[in-house]
Scaffold this active site. Sequence first.
Site, PDB file in Angstrom:
ATOM      1  N   ASP A  48      31.247  24.290  57.338  1.00  0.00           N
ATOM      2  CA  ASP A  48      31.679  25.510  58.007  1.00  0.00           C
ATOM      3  C   ASP A  48      32.676  26.314  57.178  1.00  0.00           C
ATOM      4  O   ASP A  48      32.636  27.527  57.160  1.00  0.00           O
ATOM      5  CB  ASP A  48      32.315  25.173  59.362  1.00  0.00           C
ATOM      6  CG  ASP A  48      31.263  24.642  60.331  1.00  0.00           C
ATOM      7  OD1 ASP A  48      30.107  25.089  60.220  1.00  0.00           O
ATOM      8  OD2 ASP A  48      31.592  23.788  61.163  1.00  0.00           O
ATOM      9  N   ASP A 194      46.684  40.655  41.400  1.00  0.00           N
ATOM     10  CA  ASP A 194      45.318  40.705  41.940  1.00  0.00           C
ATOM     11  C   ASP A 194      44.335  41.219  40.877  1.00  0.00           C
ATOM     12  O   ASP A 194      44.536  42.292  40.314  1.00  0.00           O
ATOM     13  CB  ASP A 194      45.369  41.660  43.155  1.00  0.00           C
ATOM     14  CG  ASP A 194      44.011  41.944  43.786  1.00  0.00           C
ATOM     15  OD1 ASP A 194      43.011  41.304  43.402  1.00  0.00           O
ATOM     16  OD2 ASP A 194      43.975  42.810  44.696  1.00  0.00           O
ATOM     17  N   HIS A 367      41.108  46.951  46.928  1.00  0.00           N
ATOM     18  CA  HIS A 367      41.707  46.409  45.701  1.00  0.00           C
ATOM     19  C   HIS A 367      41.714  47.479  44.605  1.00  0.00           C
ATOM     20  O   HIS A 367      40.702  48.149  44.388  1.00  0.00           O
ATOM     21  CB  HIS A 367      40.916  45.193  45.208  1.00  0.00           C
ATOM     22  CG  HIS A 367      40.839  44.081  46.212  1.00  0.00           C
ATOM     23  ND1 HIS A 367      41.745  43.050  46.246  1.00  0.00           N
ATOM     24  CD2 HIS A 367      39.968  43.856  47.221  1.00  0.00           C
ATOM     25  CE1 HIS A 367      41.427  42.222  47.230  1.00  0.00           C
ATOM     26  NE2 HIS A 367      40.352  42.690  47.843  1.00  0.00           N
TER      27      HIS A 367
HETATM   28 ZN   LIG Z   1      42.279  38.435  49.002  1.00  0.00          ZN
HETATM   29 ZN   LIG Z   2      42.969  40.935  51.242  1.00  0.00          ZN
END
Ligand SMILES: [Zn+2]
Ligand SMILES: [Zn+2]
Length: 554
Positions: A48, A194, A367
């Site tokens: 799962d 990121d 992003h």
């Molecule tokens: Zn993320």
């Molecule tokens: Zn996020």
Amino acid sequence: MTNGTLRVLPLGGLGEIGKNMMVVEYGGRIVVVDTGLMFPAPDQLGIDLVLPDFTYLRERAEDIDAIVLTHGHEDHVGALPFVLRELESAPPVYGGPLTAAMVRSKLDEHRLKDAEVRDVLATQTFEAGPFSIEMVKMAHSIPDSFAVAITTELGTMLMTGDYKFDQTPVDGVPADVARLAELGREGLLLLCGDSTNADRQGMSPSESSVGPRLREVFARCRGRIVVTCFASNIHRVQQVVDAAAALDRRVSLIGRSMRKNTNIGRMLGHIDVPEGMLVGPKEIEDFPDDKLVIISTGSQGEPLSALRRMAHGDHPNVDLHDGDTVIFSATPIPGNERAVNETIDRIYRLGANVITPSDVPVHASGHGYAEELKLMINLTRPRYVMPVHGDHRRLRLHSELAEAVGVPPKSIFRGENGLPLEIDASGARFGAREQAGLIFVDGVEVGDIEDVALRDRRMLSADGIFIVVATISEQDGRSVVPPEIIFRGVPFVEESDSFVDELREAVDGSLAHSAEEEISEIDLVQDHLHDDVAEFVYERLKRRPMILPVVVEV
Ligand SMILES: [Zn+2]
Ligand SMILES: [Zn+2]
């Protein structure tokens, strides 16, 4: 100057997109930034969820001063209930008000009501052991997204969280660029940024560019409109509501998480939905098609989602038909493409039209693109850079961007899960590898990596098997005769036990619940029955026998 060493150990999120988890260590104490999960690949049958292997945290539970959450997305908060359940002394959890509200509701569902979740606001600083922690406002596809600046005697490191530099965000409050620049002037030791869109050139389009596109598409639709997006993308939901209002359409929210998140968002003032605007799910079929916009979960083709059920003609409230238009206001996360394409094709088969971001720009990524990643580095001027939140290719591309803006190659660290970056007064280097990897979650079970057959055999030998035979009515899905329970090799259970009677009641309860939800696919009824029985048995026996549900319709 100090003799201390800052250790930054990623347990997830490097070399992959998902299950972000970073351990920040100084003076023997720990702060954890994010506790994310990942959804399984289609070939991981019977699984799962996928969690980071957090053995390291379990062994160091005593040393953890705080868990800090950058924002409320599952790849950053989804593993929290599993982590808290396994830690002997649970540390306080910090997050923005929306993150905290979403997490509290999640912990409630996991019956972890004692966990301490504290709200923190942007610019707010708090102490945890030897760490001073500051939240910096960023823009992303969910409100209350923060970068986290962690200061020790050695200096400050910044985890950006997921971000973009949106100059016209829907909430009107852009990322705190001034504070980022200030951190740079003060001298930033390490930037962990990121990397999701390191492969996309230029700047990402603003979230507020989506609203006008939605309005244009809506204006061309004659029939009903269904928009699917992430339920947590509250600013997107706002723009759909605004576009609907502009064209004199009302709105209906479909899918449990869509209603839940919109409610939390309304309570915290992130979204404004006028009271008379909403149409209840049961009123949909009687409402004029050209006066309605349905906002639905299921943009990723998730098996039990509202849109997927609509596409299969199995949704209790929405029958898609000729003249309807379904708008995907999201792109598939890598790995979900097949499920999304299948959903789209099913919708065409029902006669409805489909619009995706490749037809009209009805989606904007949360992003930042390459130029924004460069801007982040230029603002914060870090001594060291370690790209995070990306597969190996994106980590590499992010490293190249750092080099392009003048970070020396020896100061750029391309990390891996389990590989700690160690920084002291004399420099930075990777230390000895720690345990990291995956944990698969099957229903309520947290187990190690094993193939399914092995797991089945292990369950059979240790905990035995329950076979549940239920007979339900074809008309209303309710149980028509008492369910039969057969079991073999389950320790401590006798035929005469009251436990078996209670289990029968649990089976009836599960079937009644499926009937209320108007679930008619037998496979789904069996899935729910499996999960409910497994949970009941585990709660009572603290064992995980194999559960085989057999549902027969008469
Ligand atoms: Zn993320
Ligand atoms: Zn996020």
